[in-house]
Write an enzyme that holds these catalytic residues in place. Sequence first.
Site, mmCIF file in Angstrom:
data_model
loop_
_atom_site.group_PDB
_atom_site.id
_atom_site.type_symbol
_atom_site.label_atom_id
_atom_site.label_comp_id
_atom_site.label_asym_id
_atom_site.label_seq_id
_atom_site.Cartn_x
_atom_site.Cartn_y
_atom_site.Cartn_z
ATOM 1 N N HIS A 141 0.618 -28.615 -31.988
ATOM 2 C CA HIS A 141 0.394 -28.143 -30.628
ATOM 3 C C HIS A 141 -0.535 -29.122 -29.923
ATOM 4 O O HIS A 141 -1.647 -29.378 -30.378
ATOM 5 C CB HIS A 141 -0.238 -26.745 -30.651
ATOM 6 C CG HIS A 141 -0.533 -26.206 -29.285
ATOM 7 N ND1 HIS A 141 0.447 -25.884 -28.378
ATOM 8 C CD2 HIS A 141 -1.714 -25.947 -28.667
ATOM 9 C CE1 HIS A 141 -0.104 -25.440 -27.269
ATOM 10 N NE2 HIS A 141 -1.416 -25.468 -27.413
ATOM 11 N N GLY A 156 -6.860 -29.247 -28.352
ATOM 12 C CA GLY A 156 -7.937 -28.367 -27.930
ATOM 13 C C GLY A 156 -7.418 -26.947 -27.816
ATOM 14 O O GLY A 156 -6.208 -26.698 -27.851
ATOM 15 N N SER A 158 -6.311 -23.255 -26.407
ATOM 16 C CA SER A 158 -5.449 -22.916 -25.294
ATOM 17 C C SER A 158 -6.258 -22.688 -24.019
ATOM 18 O O SER A 158 -7.290 -22.003 -24.038
ATOM 19 C CB SER A 158 -4.653 -21.651 -25.640
ATOM 20 O OG SER A 158 -3.774 -21.305 -24.599
ATOM 21 N N LYS A 162 -5.355 -29.328 -21.297
ATOM 22 C CA LYS A 162 -4.625 -30.485 -21.824
ATOM 23 C C LYS A 162 -3.528 -30.938 -20.855
ATOM 24 O O LYS A 162 -3.410 -32.130 -20.555
ATOM 25 C CB LYS A 162 -4.019 -30.137 -23.198
ATOM 26 C CG LYS A 162 -5.034 -29.791 -24.264
ATOM 27 C CD LYS A 162 -4.384 -29.524 -25.603
ATOM 28 C CE LYS A 162 -3.571 -28.245 -25.609
ATOM 29 N NZ LYS A 162 -4.408 -27.023 -25.434
ATOM 30 N N ASP A 180 2.756 -29.649 -24.761
ATOM 31 C CA ASP A 180 2.714 -28.378 -25.493
ATOM 32 C C ASP A 180 3.056 -28.520 -26.978
ATOM 33 O O ASP A 180 2.314 -28.058 -27.829
ATOM 34 C CB ASP A 180 3.632 -27.337 -24.853
ATOM 35 C CG ASP A 180 3.411 -25.952 -25.455
ATOM 36 O OD1 ASP A 180 2.256 -25.489 -25.454
ATOM 37 O OD2 ASP A 180 4.393 -25.349 -25.932
ATOM 38 N N GLU A 204 4.161 -27.570 -18.534
ATOM 39 C CA GLU A 204 3.711 -26.290 -18.008
ATOM 40 C C GLU A 204 2.340 -26.459 -17.365
ATOM 41 O O GLU A 204 1.396 -26.916 -18.006
ATOM 42 C CB GLU A 204 3.624 -25.236 -19.106
ATOM 43 C CG GLU A 204 3.140 -23.890 -18.591
ATOM 44 C CD GLU A 204 2.861 -22.872 -19.682
ATOM 45 O OE1 GLU A 204 2.434 -21.760 -19.361
ATOM 46 O OE2 GLU A 204 3.056 -23.222 -20.867
ATOM 47 N N ARG A 245 -23.934 -39.520 -29.180
ATOM 48 C CA ARG A 245 -24.449 -40.246 -28.015
ATOM 49 C C ARG A 245 -24.094 -41.733 -28.044
ATOM 50 O O ARG A 245 -23.762 -42.329 -27.020
ATOM 51 C CB ARG A 245 -25.990 -40.094 -27.955
ATOM 52 C CG ARG A 245 -26.465 -38.658 -27.800
ATOM 53 C CD ARG A 245 -26.069 -38.106 -26.445
ATOM 54 N NE ARG A 245 -26.675 -38.828 -25.343
ATOM 55 C CZ ARG A 245 -27.893 -38.589 -24.857
ATOM 56 N NH1 ARG A 245 -28.635 -37.624 -25.369
ATOM 57 N NH2 ARG A 245 -28.359 -39.295 -23.838
#
Length: 309
Positions: A141, A156, A158, A162, A180, A204, A245
């Site tokens: 995904h 990441g 839902s 993205k 997706d 989407e 960092r």
Amino acid sequence: MTKQSISIFEFANHFGFIWLNGDRNAMKRQITERSINRPGLELAGYFNYSLAKRLIFIGNKEHSYISEMKEADLKKAIDFLMTEECPGIVICRGNPCPPIILELAKKKNFPLFMTNRRTSELMIDSVRYLDEVLSPHTSIHGTLIEVFSMGVVLIGESGIGKSETALELIKKGHRLVSDDRIDVTYVRGQLIGKTPDLLINMMEVRGVGIIDISKMFGINTIINNHQIDLVIKLVPLTPEINMERLGNKTQYYDLLDQKVPMLTIPVSGARSVGDIIEVAVTNYKLKKLGYDSTYEFEERLNELLRKDK
């Protein structure tokens, strides 16, 4: 996940072979080897070493040799080749099938095909096809996009953004591979991400729905597959988050037992994630070429410390 085999029927149908022999049960024979056998040594009578599981191609050389063989020797050689393990025989270059081969094939219910294609070209295409079909593969995904010629996977939770980030990158001139869901194959030493057929060109966007990227932004904004070079994980930017960092620690994402370099980028309304991803990809390419900004900074810092002493 690895597909262990493909039926001889699927293979023959893919290349459009002409059927000569074999019923439905015969067509269920499985191809498990990616290489092809051209049986010159077996036809010459060498039976001590056999590539029994490989598909057999008979080209001009083999066909010419067969035409000069004694019937008894040819029967012995073909009988040796037509084992239960062998998935089938393909007569190439449009050559007629030798009667003895057809006779033995019918007797054994052995898969037999003919093609007009050149043997060498068909071998190359066959090995490439089998390499792809029989290689390890999975689906993940995420969103795969080409950024500065690099295949970047956005992952990441839902709703993290993205697709919206990918849309921002597309408007900057980068190309979408898949949104997706990404079908991933490890073939010839590379991880290749591909668009599932159902999702080609589609994306989407929450609040808008499904959009066709190629029609909205042009055909040059999409590509159906690309090597995966980098994974970027999008996470919410919170006060508690502990981020790297200097960038001198390398994270990896495990994909089909291969470790892909991964960066974690915090997302907030005040940050242009598309711009940050462009910077991240450029910095990654510089590191691959041997220039490391973190190392350069540490060298400058150490030089200042030496001068202070």
